[in-house]
Motif scaffolding. Structure first.
Motif, PDB file in Angstrom:
ATOM      1  N   SER A 181       0.824  -1.214   0.000  1.00 18.43           N
ATOM      2  CA  SER A 181       0.000   0.000   0.000  1.00 18.43           C
ATOM      3  C   SER A 181       0.853   1.257   0.000  1.00 18.43           C
ATOM      4  O   SER A 181       0.561   2.218  -0.714  1.00 18.43           O
ATOM      5  N   CYS A 182       1.911   1.255   0.810  1.00 19.07           N
ATOM      6  CA  CYS A 182       2.794   2.427   0.870  1.00 19.07           C
ATOM      7  C   CYS A 182       3.519   2.633  -0.455  1.00 19.07           C
ATOM      8  O   CYS A 182       3.684   3.766  -0.916  1.00 19.07           O
ATOM      9  N   LEU A 183       3.971   1.544  -1.075  1.00 24.77           N
ATOM     10  CA  LEU A 183       4.636   1.646  -2.376  1.00 24.77           C
ATOM     11  C   LEU A 183       3.680   2.201  -3.426  1.00 24.77           C
ATOM     12  O   LEU A 183       4.039   3.100  -4.194  1.00 24.77           O
ATOM     13  N   ALA A 184       2.448   1.669  -3.443  1.00 22.04           N
ATOM     14  CA  ALA A 184       1.464   2.135  -4.422  1.00 22.04           C
ATOM     15  C   ALA A 184       1.128   3.602  -4.198  1.00 22.04           C
ATOM     16  O   ALA A 184       1.032   4.382  -5.159  1.00 22.04           O
ATOM     17  N   GLY A 185       0.961   3.996  -2.934  1.00 22.40           N
ATOM     18  CA  GLY A 185       0.617   5.378  -2.627  1.00 22.40           C
ATOM     19  C   GLY A 185       1.693   6.362  -3.019  1.00 22.40           C
ATOM     20  O   GLY A 185       1.406   7.514  -3.378  1.00 22.40           O
ATOM     21  N   ALA A 186       2.946   5.912  -2.956  1.00 20.93           N
ATOM     22  CA  ALA A 186       4.068   6.790  -3.307  1.00 20.93           C
ATOM     23  C   ALA A 186       4.501   6.622  -4.754  1.00 20.93           C
ATOM     24  O   ALA A 186       5.433   7.307  -5.205  1.00 20.93           O
ATOM     25  N   GLY A 187       3.864   5.699  -5.478  1.00 20.33           N
ATOM     26  CA  GLY A 187       4.236   5.468  -6.877  1.00 20.33           C
ATOM     27  C   GLY A 187       5.620   4.882  -7.035  1.00 20.33           C
ATOM     28  O   GLY A 187       6.326   5.192  -8.001  1.00 20.33           O
ATOM     29  N   LEU A 188       6.011   4.010  -6.104  1.00 19.11           N
ATOM     30  CA  LEU A 188       7.353   3.438  -6.114  1.00 19.11           C
ATOM     31  C   LEU A 188       7.344   2.013  -6.635  1.00 19.11           C
ATOM     32  O   LEU A 188       6.347   1.299  -6.519  1.00 19.11           O
ATOM     33  N   ARG A 189       8.468   1.577  -7.175  1.00 15.03           N
ATOM     34  CA  ARG A 189       8.602   0.230  -7.713  1.00 15.03           C
ATOM     35  C   ARG A 189       8.688  -0.788  -6.584  1.00 15.03           C
ATOM     36  O   ARG A 189       9.391  -0.598  -5.599  1.00 15.03           O
ATOM     37  N   ALA A 190       7.982  -1.887  -6.743  1.00 13.38           N
ATOM     38  CA  ALA A 190       8.041  -2.964  -5.759  1.00 13.38           C
ATOM     39  C   ALA A 190       9.394  -3.651  -5.824  1.00 13.38           C
ATOM     40  O   ALA A 190       9.906  -3.904  -6.914  1.00 13.38           O
ATOM     41  N   PRO A 191       9.999  -3.961  -4.687  1.00 11.07           N
ATOM     42  CA  PRO A 191      11.272  -4.683  -4.701  1.00 11.07           C
ATOM     43  C   PRO A 191      11.044  -6.162  -4.982  1.00 11.07           C
ATOM     44  O   PRO A 191       9.924  -6.654  -4.937  1.00 11.07           O
ATOM     45  N   THR A 192      12.109  -6.863  -5.260  1.00 13.42           N
ATOM     46  CA  THR A 192      12.048  -8.302  -5.475  1.00 13.42           C
ATOM     47  C   THR A 192      12.644  -9.006  -4.262  1.00 13.42           C
ATOM     48  O   THR A 192      13.813  -8.807  -3.940  1.00 13.42           O
ATOM     49  N   PHE A 193      11.832  -9.783  -3.585  1.00 14.31           N
ATOM     50  CA  PHE A 193      12.332 -10.619  -2.496  1.00 14.31           C
ATOM     51  C   PHE A 193      11.301 -11.702  -2.196  1.00 14.31           C
ATOM     52  O   PHE A 193      10.182 -11.679  -2.705  1.00 14.31           O
ATOM     53  N   PHE A 194      11.688 -12.661  -1.371  1.00 11.48           N
ATOM     54  CA  PHE A 194      10.771 -13.693  -0.905  1.00 11.48           C
ATOM     55  C   PHE A 194      10.532 -13.482   0.578  1.00 11.48           C
ATOM     56  O   PHE A 194      11.437 -13.053   1.308  1.00 11.48           O
ATOM     57  N   TYR A 195       9.320 -13.776   1.031  1.00  8.77           N
ATOM     58  CA  TYR A 195       9.035 -13.609   2.458  1.00  8.77           C
ATOM     59  C   TYR A 195       8.367 -14.847   3.032  1.00  8.77           C
ATOM     60  O   TYR A 195       7.770 -15.659   2.305  1.00  8.77           O
ATOM     61  N   ALA A 196       8.495 -14.997   4.334  1.00  9.15           N
ATOM     62  CA  ALA A 196       7.875 -16.089   5.072  1.00  9.15           C
ATOM     63  C   ALA A 196       7.216 -15.522   6.314  1.00  9.15           C
ATOM     64  O   ALA A 196       7.617 -14.471   6.823  1.00  9.15           O
TER      65      ALA A 196
END
Length: 200
Positions: A97-112
């Motif tokens: 949501s924060c990335l979308a609101g700021a118009g920023l590119r999503a990073p690439t990573f894996f999460y658990a």
């Protein structure tokens, strides 16, 4: 065990209202680096309940950078890493949501999700909330402080791996416990522990 642990605190129930974030980086099974920052939420809106829980007020974040200002340093701690969070869906939703609101590119990573890790490692616990798991592991921490919560998130897979004895890296922990690494951003593969390998 090389990975990062993240925690967001929000000012309201809205996921784009992050008011603080912290990341703890683990290298070779040891804490190597920490990052934490206050964030000025959009319109600096706050919920009285969350002020009480987090102890962060609008005055605290009045001069703090917005998410875009925090992002360059935060991104450096996440890009191409394995990341853990407690109730990861929430924290990943905040990040998205924060990335979308700021118009920023999503990073690439894996999460658990450390909830999933804790459930598999210690099924005897009455519940697997962060404060319950932290108390079980004998950790003293100030719950709802982003940096302290991130440190507990980091401790959960480390403790689980040490208890299993033969697990010395994160993919092995995932495989042994039967939990998943989930792609965020541009990543397309996920680790299917039950199926025994990376899949696309």
């Amino acid at each position: 065990m090389d990975f990062a642990a993240i925690d967001f605190e929000t000012a309201t129930a809205a996921r784009d209202s992050a008011c603080s974030v912290a990341v703890v980086e683990i290298k070779d099974g040891r804490v190597r680096q920490s990052f934490s920052a206050l964030i000025r939420p959009p319109e600096n809106r706050y919920n009285a309940f969350n002020i009480k829980i987090h102890g962060i007020t609008p005055e605290d974040t009045e001069t703090a950078p917005d998410f875009a200002g925090v992002w360059p340093e935060l991104a450096a701690h996440l890009e191409n890493k394995i990341v853990v969070a407690h109730n990861a869906r929430f924290d990943m939703g905040v990040l998205a949501s924060c990335l979308a609101g700021a118009g920023l590119r999503a990073p690439t990573f894996f999460y658990a999700d450390t909830v999933a890790i804790a459930r598999k490692a210690w099924p005897e616990l009455a519940n697997h909330k962060l404060d319950t798991v932290g108390a079980f592991l004998g950790l003293k921490f100030q719950h709802h402080d982003a940096l302290e919560d991130a440190r507990v998130c980091a401790a959960i897979p480390l403790c689980a791996g040490r208890e299993l004895g033969t697990v010395d890296d994160f993919p092995a922990l995932v495989r042994t416990l039967g939990v998943r690494l989930i792609p965020f951003g541009e990543a397309r593969a996920s680790y299917g522990a039950r199926r025994g390998g990376w899949r696309r």
